[in-house]
Design a protein around this motif. Structure first.
Motif, mmCIF file in Angstrom:
data_model
loop_
_atom_site.group_PDB
_atom_site.id
_atom_site.type_symbol
_atom_site.label_atom_id
_atom_site.label_comp_id
_atom_site.label_asym_id
_atom_site.label_seq_id
_atom_site.Cartn_x
_atom_site.Cartn_y
_atom_site.Cartn_z
ATOM 1 N N GLY A 186 -2.633 -4.239 -2.760
ATOM 2 C CA GLY A 186 -2.075 -3.003 -2.214
ATOM 3 C C GLY A 186 -2.642 -1.759 -2.874
ATOM 4 N N ILE A 213 -3.512 3.879 5.360
ATOM 5 C CA ILE A 213 -3.035 2.626 4.770
ATOM 6 C C ILE A 213 -2.892 1.552 5.843
ATOM 7 N N VAL A 255 -5.750 -1.125 -1.008
ATOM 8 C CA VAL A 255 -5.363 -0.703 0.347
ATOM 9 C C VAL A 255 -4.999 0.781 0.356
ATOM 10 N N ALA A 256 -4.199 1.207 -0.619
ATOM 11 C CA ALA A 256 -3.778 2.607 -0.679
ATOM 12 C C ALA A 256 -4.945 3.530 -0.989
ATOM 13 N N GLY A 314 0.816 -1.209 0.000
ATOM 14 C CA GLY A 314 0.000 0.000 0.000
ATOM 15 C C GLY A 314 0.846 1.253 0.000
ATOM 16 N N ALA A 331 -4.887 -1.767 5.586
ATOM 17 C CA ALA A 331 -4.141 -3.026 5.551
ATOM 18 C C ALA A 331 -4.624 -3.974 6.646
#
Length: 372
Positions: free
Chosen positions: A290, A304, A293-294, A71, A308
């Motif tokens: 990811g 993040i 997630v970001a 992320g 996560a």
């Protein structure tokens, strides 16, 4: 007076992601009901499987560690206006760097080896990201296309190396030799035992601590250094950055190399921390997750981390769910994870126009009342 008022930060980074997440869980609940299961029982089992006992928490944080690194990797590039799809491949090559360092420099003491492994992961990941970055900055090739291509190149390269170069003689499994035990990252439960704390064993290792440190370092770099300011300026408006004396190409390359280095750190968790060798496809799609997630964390390190943690919960809780309820197979768990990714990633702005309209109307009424 403007007809539209900008949303405050707490709505942008808090309310909107929460609404997207609730939509994902609502759709997932309908899917679960369609196969004849109780959504409330599914939620209970997932939460218990992720946080209900010590070993589950360890597995959840182990998955979280991978998502933090990937992320952060995507977020740094995104701040420069780049959509780095190549985190998966960069993490793969970072694993190659960690493995080569551990296998061929195994005479080094562990503290030195840890620093060397971190540098190897960063250098190999950054080097793999440099080529698409250079092509974007100097040749105009779109970074999305080149990073996707480099994912496939990285995968093919690793298959060749693990089959023909790194595979131990006499072994039929496409994987590298094992890393010396004294060079592997300590598990958190072993570290706790040093202080007399009894913890259940799990794959959670020292790389989780390093992932938290990376969150802090990325926050400091992006928001408290002139290089981070330049990266954000280029991402906001490259033409304005040029007018202000900032050369966009330089910071595009810098952001992508930092992104690749962060992606490479994922190998610390997998190669040095858990598997203790380089495996085929050890990245397991973490680089692609990811991205979600970001985006869900609004490309901020704290967001993040929370995002996560959510995906770590979905991975570990989903494994418990498929074990406890046979009708919910691993494929169904993947569907639930995919719905979360869809709603929090691809559809992240779905509620924004309506929420902005409602907030603007409320603020205008409030101003009118104050004026009266």
């Amino acid at each position: 007076m403007s007809d539209t008022i900008q949303l405050p930060r707490w709505i942008d980074v808090g309310v909107l992601p929460l609404m997207n997440l609730m939509l994902a869980f609502l759709i997932s609940g309908l899917v679960v009901m369609a196969i004849g299961e109780d959504p409330s029982e599914v939620v209970r089992i997932m939460l218990y499987g992720a946080f209900g006992y010590e070993e589950a928490v360890g597995y959840t944080l182990y998955y979280t560690t991978n998502f933090i690194f990937t992320g952060l990797a995507f977020a740094v590039a995104f701040h420069a206006g780049l959509f780095n799809i190549g985190v998966e491949g960069q993490a793969y090559i970072g694993g190659l760097g960690v493995t080569l360092a551990a296998l061929y420099l195994n005479w080094l003491p562990f503290p030195v080896m840890l620093v060397v492994s971190i540098l190897a992961a960063a250098i190999f990941g950054a080097a793999w990201a440099y080529i698409p970055a250079y092509l974007q900055a100097r040749r105009g090739s779109h970074v999305v296309i080149t990073t996707i291509m480099f994912n496939f190149i990285a995968s093919s390269l690793m298959v060749y190396l693990l089959v023909n170069v790194l595979r131990p003689q006499g072994s039929m499994t496409p994987e590298s030799a094992a890393i010396d035990e004294n060079l592997t990252l300590p598990y958190i439960h072993n570290m706790a035992a040093w202080f007399g704390i009894d913890m259940a064993s799990s794959p959670l290792n020292f790389s989780f601590v390093y992932a938290i440190a990376c969150c802090v370092l990325v926050w400091l770099f992006i928001w408290h250094t002139r290089w981070g300011y330049a990266i954000r300026t280029v991402g906001a408006n490259a033409a304005a950055a040029t007018f202000a004396g900032i050369e966009p190409g330089r910071y595009i390359i810098l952001a992508m190399m930092i992104s690749g280095g962060l992606a490479g750190f994922m190998a610390l968790n997998e190669v040095m921390g858990v598997q203790h060798r380089l495996l085929i496809d050890f990245t397991a799609g973490y680089g692609f997750v990811g991205i979600a997630v970001a985006l869900m964390g609004r490309n901020h390190p704290f967001g993040i981390f929370l995002s996560a943690l959510l995906f770590g919960m979905l991975y570990q809780g989903g494994a418990e769910l498929s074990f406890e309820i046979p009708t919910i197979t691993n494929d169904m768990v993947v569907v639930i994870q995919g719905l979360v990714i869809l709603c929090t990633g691809a559809l992240e702005h779905m509620f924004r126009p309506r929420v902005t309209q409602m907030y603007t109307a409320w603020r205008l009424r409030q101003r009118a009342q104050e004026a009266a």
